[in-house]
Design a protein around this motif. Sequence first.
Motif, mmCIF file in Angstrom:
data_model
loop_
_atom_site.group_PDB
_atom_site.id
_atom_site.type_symbol
_atom_site.label_atom_id
_atom_site.label_comp_id
_atom_site.label_asym_id
_atom_site.label_seq_id
_atom_site.Cartn_x
_atom_site.Cartn_y
_atom_site.Cartn_z
ATOM 1 N N TRP A 1 -15.387 -0.303 -9.330
ATOM 2 C CA TRP A 1 -16.044 0.451 -8.258
ATOM 3 C C TRP A 1 -15.225 0.398 -6.983
ATOM 4 O O TRP A 1 -15.006 1.415 -6.313
ATOM 5 C CB TRP A 1 -17.448 -0.102 -8.010
ATOM 6 N N THR A 2 -14.760 -0.798 -6.623
ATOM 7 C CA THR A 2 -13.975 -0.969 -5.401
ATOM 8 C C THR A 2 -12.676 -0.181 -5.477
ATOM 9 O O THR A 2 -12.276 0.487 -4.514
ATOM 10 C CB THR A 2 -13.674 -2.466 -5.170
ATOM 11 N N ALA A 3 -12.020 -0.243 -6.631
ATOM 12 C CA ALA A 3 -10.756 0.476 -6.804
ATOM 13 C C ALA A 3 -10.971 1.981 -6.725
ATOM 14 O O ALA A 3 -10.178 2.706 -6.099
ATOM 15 C CB ALA A 3 -10.120 0.096 -8.141
ATOM 16 N N GLU B 1 -2.880 4.093 -12.501
ATOM 17 C CA GLU B 1 -2.009 2.992 -12.085
ATOM 18 C C GLU B 1 -2.597 2.234 -10.900
ATOM 19 O O GLU B 1 -2.493 1.001 -10.822
ATOM 20 C CB GLU B 1 -0.625 3.531 -11.723
ATOM 21 N N VAL B 2 -3.227 2.963 -9.975
ATOM 22 C CA VAL B 2 -3.854 2.305 -8.824
ATOM 23 C C VAL B 2 -4.973 1.376 -9.286
ATOM 24 O O VAL B 2 -5.057 0.216 -8.865
ATOM 25 C CB VAL B 2 -4.401 3.348 -7.825
ATOM 26 N N LEU C 1 0.817 -1.215 0.000
ATOM 27 C CA LEU C 1 0.000 0.000 0.000
ATOM 28 C C LEU C 1 0.849 1.262 0.000
ATOM 29 O O LEU C 1 0.409 2.304 -0.510
ATOM 30 C CB LEU C 1 -0.956 -0.007 1.199
ATOM 31 N N ASP C 2 2.058 1.195 0.542
ATOM 32 C CA ASP C 2 2.946 2.364 0.483
ATOM 33 C C ASP C 2 3.331 2.677 -0.959
ATOM 34 O O ASP C 2 3.471 3.851 -1.337
ATOM 35 C CB ASP C 2 4.207 2.120 1.318
ATOM 36 N N ASP C 3 3.497 1.630 -1.760
ATOM 37 C CA ASP C 3 3.780 1.840 -3.191
ATOM 38 C C ASP C 3 2.559 2.391 -3.912
ATOM 39 O O ASP C 3 2.670 3.266 -4.784
ATOM 40 C CB ASP C 3 4.203 0.516 -3.847
ATOM 41 N N LEU D 1 -5.079 -2.657 -8.773
ATOM 42 C CA LEU D 1 -6.058 -3.289 -7.885
ATOM 43 C C LEU D 1 -7.018 -4.220 -8.615
ATOM 44 O O LEU D 1 -7.400 -5.265 -8.070
ATOM 45 C CB LEU D 1 -6.843 -2.217 -7.128
ATOM 46 N N VAL D 2 -7.423 -3.883 -9.828
ATOM 47 C CA VAL D 2 -8.411 -4.722 -10.515
ATOM 48 C C VAL D 2 -7.817 -6.070 -10.956
ATOM 49 O O VAL D 2 -8.557 -6.973 -11.341
ATOM 50 C CB VAL D 2 -9.046 -4.013 -11.730
#
Length: 291
Positions: free
Chosen positions: A224-226, A210-211, A200-202, A215-216
């Motif tokens: 939606w969650t991401a 990118e997030v 999570l720090d990254d 996550l997906v």
Amino acid sequence: MDKILDVVGPYNFHQALKRLKIDPLSAIDLEKETILIPIWVKGYPIVVDLQQIGTLEKPRFHVKTKNEIPVAHDDVIQQLSHLFHWNIPLKEVADFFQNNELGPLFQRFRGTPFVCDFQMYGCLMKVIIHQQLNMTFAYTLSERFVKTFGFEQDGAWFYPTPETVSKLEVSQLRDLQFSQRKAEYVIDTSKLLVEGDLNLDDVVQMSDEEVIKTLVKIRGIGPWTAECFLMFGLGRMDLFPIQDIGIQNGMKKYYNWETKPTHETMLEKSAKWEPYRTYASLYLWESIEVN
């Protein structure tokens, strides 16, 4: 720790507390305008007692802890500033929408801040737990999860650690009325964090795109969650999750439409609200969820 902190107004802390109080885990006194905030700072669990002692136009906060803390006070203040958007000039946000079609909504909820979830890992677990559930049962489920496997400190509840959750059996979550798949998602995602395959720090350093891309890829996490994690976990300012039923209903009510909008309509409308679409999302939620 015992400090007085001035914040640039307008800042409607009372309205923010009303929204936060929807979560049964919250420790809030609306009359006194106080909240207990469970946060992790430098690896230490710390509970901050926060009270509004100013006004909407001239907000001032009393920030204190029950005992002396093993971290720098400035580190705590910096984290609180991020969580409560004290570093975001809400007047600029309101001015942006002043001549926008959402202007009346921003006038109604003037100065209401977007408040992040207090624990980043807890936020990730919460958005996984809450997906595809009605709000009441979603909060019931996350409350059971925290009170069964997390811990209480100085009157505030902390989510369990990834290490704790990674060692759970699916049956333990099923006993709390988790579905089979959701129990697997929660445990497997926690294992990724413990084993270092997700950091999570990254994630904090990544762009929104990118997030979402990161996550997906994880089983059980969709767009939606991401997007909700980007908003509530990372405090990003320009998210508008078109799959969110609350936002769909908020737009239907605000525009007096007979049916909920299509994704295409939501994208077309929200394009005009960049770079503050997170605040557009918040105020649409406020319009149907908080009195």
